[in-house]
Design a protein around this motif. Structure first.
Motif, PDB file in Angstrom:
ATOM      1  N   LYS A  79       0.923  -1.313  -0.148  1.00 40.20           N
ATOM      2  CA  LYS A  79       0.103  -0.019  -0.102  1.00 40.20           C
ATOM      3  C   LYS A  79       0.829   1.294   0.023  1.00 40.20           C
ATOM      4  N   PHE A  80       2.003   1.185   0.347  1.00 46.47           N
ATOM      5  CA  PHE A  80       3.011   2.189   0.337  1.00 46.47           C
ATOM      6  C   PHE A  80       3.920   2.594  -1.136  1.00 46.47           C
ATOM      7  N   ASP A  81       4.337   3.811  -1.122  1.00 47.54           N
ATOM      8  CA  ASP A  81       5.238   4.176  -2.268  1.00 47.54           C
ATOM      9  C   ASP A  81       5.835   5.286  -1.809  1.00 47.54           C
ATOM     10  N   GLY A  82       7.127   5.725  -2.781  1.00 51.08           N
ATOM     11  CA  GLY A  82       7.927   7.073  -2.162  1.00 51.08           C
ATOM     12  C   GLY A  82       8.735   6.498  -1.104  1.00 51.08           C
ATOM     13  N   ILE A  83       9.184   7.833  -0.776  1.00 50.93           N
ATOM     14  CA  ILE A  83      10.403   7.665   0.496  1.00 50.93           C
ATOM     15  C   ILE A  83       9.504   7.204   1.829  1.00 50.93           C
ATOM     16  N   LYS A  84       8.412   7.612   1.982  1.00 47.23           N
ATOM     17  CA  LYS A  84       7.492   7.063   3.130  1.00 47.23           C
ATOM     18  C   LYS A  84       7.315   5.572   3.094  1.00 47.23           C
ATOM     19  N   GLY A  85       7.160   4.977   1.763  1.00 47.91           N
ATOM     20  CA  GLY A  85       7.424   3.545   1.684  1.00 47.91           C
ATOM     21  C   GLY A  85       8.873   2.844   2.029  1.00 47.91           C
ATOM     22  N   ASN A  86       9.801   3.676   1.557  1.00 47.40           N
ATOM     23  CA  ASN A  86      11.197   3.061   1.823  1.00 47.40           C
ATOM     24  C   ASN A  86      11.476   3.070   3.614  1.00 47.40           C
ATOM     25  N   ILE A  87      10.988   4.196   4.136  1.00 49.49           N
ATOM     26  CA  ILE A  87      11.211   4.163   5.581  1.00 49.49           C
ATOM     27  C   ILE A  87      10.126   2.730   6.279  1.00 49.49           C
ATOM     28  N   MET A  88       8.931   3.030   5.771  1.00 50.55           N
ATOM     29  CA  MET A  88       8.149   1.979   6.090  1.00 50.55           C
ATOM     30  C   MET A  88       8.855   0.382   6.047  1.00 50.55           C
ATOM     31  N   ALA A  89       9.505   0.285   5.002  1.00 54.16           N
ATOM     32  CA  ALA A  89       9.857  -0.915   4.614  1.00 54.16           C
ATOM     33  C   ALA A  89      11.151  -1.440   5.492  1.00 54.16           C
ATOM     34  N   SER A  90      12.026  -0.294   5.670  1.00 50.32           N
ATOM     35  CA  SER A  90      12.989  -0.516   6.634  1.00 50.32           C
ATOM     36  C   SER A  90      12.613  -0.897   8.162  1.00 50.32           C
ATOM     37  N   LEU A  91      11.446  -0.386   8.498  1.00 51.16           N
ATOM     38  CA  LEU A  91      10.922  -0.322   9.851  1.00 51.16           C
ATOM     39  C   LEU A  91      10.406  -1.836   9.973  1.00 51.16           C
ATOM     40  N   MET A  92       9.560  -2.219   8.816  1.00 48.60           N
ATOM     41  CA  MET A  92       9.227  -3.528   8.866  1.00 48.60           C
ATOM     42  C   MET A  92      10.445  -4.603   8.571  1.00 48.60           C
ATOM     43  N   GLY A  93      11.328  -4.297   8.313  1.00 45.59           N
ATOM     44  CA  GLY A  93      12.782  -5.101   8.321  1.00 45.59           C
ATOM     45  C   GLY A  93      13.042  -5.462   9.594  1.00 45.59           C
ATOM     46  N   ILE A  94      12.825  -4.565  10.350  1.00 47.62           N
ATOM     47  CA  ILE A  94      13.229  -4.877  11.752  1.00 47.62           C
ATOM     48  C   ILE A  94      12.329  -6.020  12.442  1.00 47.62           C
ATOM     49  N   VAL A  95      11.136  -5.761  12.320  1.00 48.75           N
ATOM     50  CA  VAL A  95       9.961  -6.495  13.112  1.00 48.75           C
ATOM     51  C   VAL A  95       9.562  -7.675  12.588  1.00 48.75           C
ATOM     52  N   THR A  96      10.089  -7.931  11.144  1.00 50.50           N
ATOM     53  CA  THR A  96       9.756  -9.136  10.584  1.00 50.50           C
ATOM     54  C   THR A  96      10.871 -10.062  10.662  1.00 50.50           C
ATOM     55  N   PRO A  97      10.252 -11.440  11.056  1.00 53.99           N
ATOM     56  CA  PRO A  97      11.205 -12.305  11.177  1.00 53.99           C
ATOM     57  C   PRO A  97      12.223 -12.731   9.778  1.00 53.99           C
ATOM     58  N   PHE A  98      13.446 -12.720   9.774  1.00 50.37           N
ATOM     59  CA  PHE A  98      14.267 -12.865   8.619  1.00 50.37           C
ATOM     60  C   PHE A  98      15.203 -13.806   8.941  1.00 50.37           C
ATOM     61  N   CYS A  99      15.380 -14.660   7.848  1.00 52.82           N
ATOM     62  CA  CYS A  99      16.891 -15.414   7.861  1.00 52.82           C
ATOM     63  C   CYS A  99      17.236 -15.404   6.396  1.00 52.82           C
ATOM     64  N   SER A 100      18.505 -15.437   6.168  1.00 52.00           N
ATOM     65  CA  SER A 100      18.952 -15.449   4.759  1.00 52.00           C
ATOM     66  C   SER A 100      18.364 -16.539   3.965  1.00 52.00           C
ATOM     67  N   CYS A 101      17.896 -17.686   4.508  1.00 49.72           N
ATOM     68  CA  CYS A 101      17.358 -18.743   3.764  1.00 49.72           C
ATOM     69  C   CYS A 101      15.697 -18.500   3.434  1.00 49.72           C
ATOM     70  N   SER A 102      15.207 -17.402   4.059  1.00 57.14           N
ATOM     71  CA  SER A 102      13.959 -17.022   3.398  1.00 57.14           C
ATOM     72  C   SER A 102      14.023 -15.737   2.592  1.00 57.14           C
ATOM     73  N   SER A 103      15.168 -15.389   2.287  1.00 58.93           N
ATOM     74  CA  SER A 103      15.191 -13.905   1.612  1.00 58.93           C
ATOM     75  C   SER A 103      14.550 -13.999   0.106  1.00 58.93           C
ATOM     76  N   VAL A 104      14.963 -15.300  -0.429  1.00 60.09           N
ATOM     77  CA  VAL A 104      14.319 -15.620  -1.700  1.00 60.09           C
ATOM     78  C   VAL A 104      12.691 -15.665  -1.784  1.00 60.09           C
ATOM     79  N   PRO A 105      11.962 -16.595  -0.836  1.00 58.34           N
ATOM     80  CA  PRO A 105      10.675 -16.604  -0.777  1.00 58.34           C
ATOM     81  C   PRO A 105      10.094 -15.172  -0.692  1.00 58.34           C
ATOM     82  N   ILE A 106      10.838 -14.259   0.237  1.00 61.24           N
ATOM     83  CA  ILE A 106      10.275 -13.042   0.535  1.00 61.24           C
ATOM     84  C   ILE A 106      10.237 -12.148  -0.697  1.00 61.24           C
TER      85      ILE A 106
END
Lengths: 78, 330
Positions: free
Chosen positions: B76-103
């Protein structure tokens, strides 16, 4: 019953596979446990975070490793 | 409040280990051996406590943000606001390099712009619970939070640049044709969330403890023996090449190299620049070779090169910045 473990081969996926096999054995189910490693097949189930568990083409668990007794409960209910 | 502060600063532990070294081992703290042994025991206990607590807390929060939900929010986001949102979501979304491709595939398929996807992919590994806990243990709150904030900024800036470069055709074609199925987001109860968090603690600690012990061991030796003036000369904040070399060294290392942070702690006490150490940490987590090999499945070499170059330069700049303001931080 066909059980699929989705995962690209990371250690968590292997753990889930092991726990699933134990659960199947515990319940004495006549089920086949398959490993799905192809990314296209994994995405086809709508799974973005592996590992995941699929029972008869339905996703019942994803993004985490479940313990054997939790899988036993899941399998009983499906 | 004073009590909590005291507890968090681990002065009690410092004193306790000091008593152990001086009275039980009978080694004076002023000797090299004494200060090395103290460093090893104190650092090990402190890091293990903080790792356990931080991974548990962050994992618990993360259990509320499965990637499927993140994907929906970001589309739902776009532009710089979207980039900031994406980075913040990057903090709270569980992540491991093995799931980077499906993500990655999931984001593209959901219509999340490429720039936002990269903001997510850059920040997510940099700001991870283990790095945060070890920084907290080694350098305290101020620096740990500053690390998180800069991790977000690096992701936002990197994502904006990649977005502006219009590299959509550098994504493998099959990604755009992929049929992604729908699956419901699992509803977890509290017990399952606690279980998820505990499993994460076990998994991460199990993965990095050996590197950590080696790191603390080497750190302890440096602490007791390394000649400070020499180190300060070659890797101190005044040597402009130090940050650059640290980032290059960090790339082939995987995130298990977080175990090296206690080495950095010991080195900084001996005069190595703090920005140099931070840059090294970011490079090991954000630019790992194994992750690039995985990402190669979905993006072409040119985009990988851009990703590495842009993120690398951003991290180097962060290193210089931290070196320049270091005296305000510790």
């Amino acid at each position: 019953m066909v059980i699929k473990v989705l995962g690209s081969g990371c250690s968590n996926c292997k753990k889930l596979e092991k726990n699933t096999k134990e659960a199947v054995k515990e319940l004495g189910l006549d089920a086949k446990v398959e490993k799905v490693e192809d990314i296209k097949d994994i995405m086809g189930f709508g799974v973005m975070k592996t590992p995941a568990l699929v029972v008869d083409e339905k996703v019942v668990l994803k993004g985490r490793v479940a313990k054997t007794d939790e899988i036993v409960t899941i399998l009983k209910n499906s | 409040m004073d009590f909590i502060n005291g507890l968090l600063q681990f002065k009690w532990l410092y004193k306790l280990v000091e008593l152990l070294v001086e009275n039980v081992f009978n080694i004076s703290m002023t000797t090299r051996l004494g200060s090395s042994i103290h460093f090893f025991i104190y650092d090990t206990i402190k890091i293990v406590i903080l790792l356990g607590i931080m991974i548990f807390l962050i994992s618990y929060i993360r259990s509320y943000f499965p990637p499927e939900r993140t994907k929906k929010i970001l589309s739902k986001f776009d532009g710089i606001k979207g980039n900031i949102m994406a980075s913040l979501m990057g903090i709270v979304t569980p992540f491991c390099s093995c799931s980077s491709v499906p993500i990655f595939i999931g984001f593209v398929e959901a219509g999340v712009p490429l720039g936002l996807t990269f903001s997510f992919l850059i920040t997510s590994p940099i700001v991870n619970e283990a790095a945060f806990a070890i920084l907290l243990a080694s350098f305290g709150w101020k620096l740990a939070f500053l690390y998180v904030i800069t991790g977000v900024i690096v992701g936002v800036v990197g994502g904006i640049i990649i977005g502006k470069l219009k590299l959509e055709n550098e994504v493998e074609e099959y990604v755009y044709q992929m049929q992604v199925g729908e699956s419901e987001v699992e509803k977890l109860n509290r017990k399952e969330r606690i279980n998820f968090a505990l499993e994460n603690v076990k998994e991460i600690v199990g993965r990095i403890w050996i590197y950590l012990l080696i790191g603390i061991g080497i750190g302890a030796v440096i602490h007791g023996w390394a000649p400070a003036p020499v180190l300060a000369k070659y890797a101190g904040p005044d040597n402009p090449l130090a940050v650059f070399v640290a980032v290059i060294l960090g790339i082939p290392l995987y995130s298990n190299a977080l175990g090296t942070i206690p080495i950095a702690e010991a080195l900084i006490n001996k005069g190595v620049g703090i920005g140099t150490a931070m840059a090294f940490m970011m490079a090991t987590t954000a630019l790992s070779l194994p992750e690039m090999i995985l990402l190669r499945k979905v993006i072409k070499p040119k985009l990988i090169a851009y990703f590495v170059a842009i993120t690398g330069v951003a991290i180097i700049l962060v290193g210089y910045l931290f070196n320049a303001v270091a005296h305000l931080l510790i």
